[in-house]
Design a protein around this motif. Sequence first.
Motif, PDB file in Angstrom:
ATOM      1  N   ILE A   4      -4.785   9.996   6.086  1.00 16.94           N
ATOM      2  CA  ILE A   4      -3.281   9.096   4.870  1.00 16.94           C
ATOM      3  C   ILE A   4      -2.951   7.893   5.606  1.00 16.94           C
ATOM      4  N   LYS A  38       3.927   8.498   3.708  1.00 17.80           N
ATOM      5  CA  LYS A  38       3.159   8.106   3.263  1.00 17.80           C
ATOM      6  C   LYS A  38       3.311   6.299   2.652  1.00 17.80           C
ATOM      7  N   ILE A  39       2.084   5.791   2.621  1.00 22.24           N
ATOM      8  CA  ILE A  39       2.122   4.648   1.745  1.00 22.24           C
ATOM      9  C   ILE A  39       1.628   4.562   0.427  1.00 22.24           C
ATOM     10  N   GLU A  40       1.898   4.405  -0.728  1.00 22.36           N
ATOM     11  CA  GLU A  40       1.711   4.760  -1.406  1.00 22.36           C
ATOM     12  C   GLU A  40      -0.089   3.872  -2.335  1.00 22.36           C
ATOM     13  N   PRO A  41       0.243   3.917  -3.148  1.00 24.93           N
ATOM     14  CA  PRO A  41      -1.482   3.305  -3.451  1.00 24.93           C
ATOM     15  C   PRO A  41      -1.016   1.287  -3.887  1.00 24.93           C
ATOM     16  N   ASP A  42       0.175   2.122  -4.421  1.00 27.92           N
ATOM     17  CA  ASP A  42       0.288   0.074  -4.852  1.00 27.92           C
ATOM     18  C   ASP A  42       1.263  -0.781  -3.987  1.00 27.92           C
ATOM     19  N   GLU A  43       1.627   0.139  -2.323  1.00 29.96           N
ATOM     20  CA  GLU A  43       2.985  -0.965  -1.660  1.00 29.96           C
ATOM     21  C   GLU A  43       1.734  -1.548  -0.788  1.00 29.96           C
ATOM     22  N   ALA A  48       6.574   0.009   1.720  1.00 27.63           N
ATOM     23  CA  ALA A  48       6.890   1.564   2.024  1.00 27.63           C
ATOM     24  C   ALA A  48       7.572   2.347   2.979  1.00 27.63           C
ATOM     25  N   ARG A  51      11.123   2.305   1.481  1.00 26.47           N
ATOM     26  CA  ARG A  51      11.656   3.155   0.790  1.00 26.47           C
ATOM     27  C   ARG A  51      11.846   3.813   1.934  1.00 26.47           C
ATOM     28  N   GLU A  52      10.564   4.711   2.139  1.00 29.38           N
ATOM     29  CA  GLU A  52      10.851   6.573   2.957  1.00 29.38           C
ATOM     30  C   GLU A  52      11.706   6.361   3.680  1.00 29.38           C
ATOM     31  N   GLU A  55      14.531   6.899   0.791  1.00 30.53           N
ATOM     32  CA  GLU A  55      14.601   7.970   0.756  1.00 30.53           C
ATOM     33  C   GLU A  55      14.829   9.523   1.637  1.00 30.53           C
TER      34      GLU A  55
END
Length: 131
Positions: A4, A38-43, A48, A51-52, A55
């Motif tokens: 990951i 974690k990096i999302e598939p579209d980021e 990421a 965002r993290e 959050e």
Amino acid sequence: MKTIKVVAALIRDGGKIMICRRPAGKARGMLWEFPGGKIEPDEEPEQALVRECREELDIGINAGRLFLTVRHEYPDITVELSVYESVITEGTPKLLEHSAIAFITPKEADDYEFCPADVAIIDRIKAEAGK
């Protein structure tokens, strides 16, 4: 084994660095780490990380230059961890996800037990501080 991609923020305040303690119920619980996830598939990695941090800590950051990339194999997963020099642009870190937050000097890092993937990051920070 599954790999990951994760990102982390190296946030400095003067001569100190910000670290966070994982909650007891998670994998590698109660160990210290740099904030991120974690990096999302579209980021993109920097997206990421922003965002993290929003959050998990309720802060805005500017993700700057890549500091270090570490690959570490845990028993359950392999992580590819990219660490970015980052600056808090808004807010004060809050404990939304972690059990503790600390600002420590590189020398004080020996007093904390870090996630194994984060040890190489600490080692580089300590080496740079020793210059």
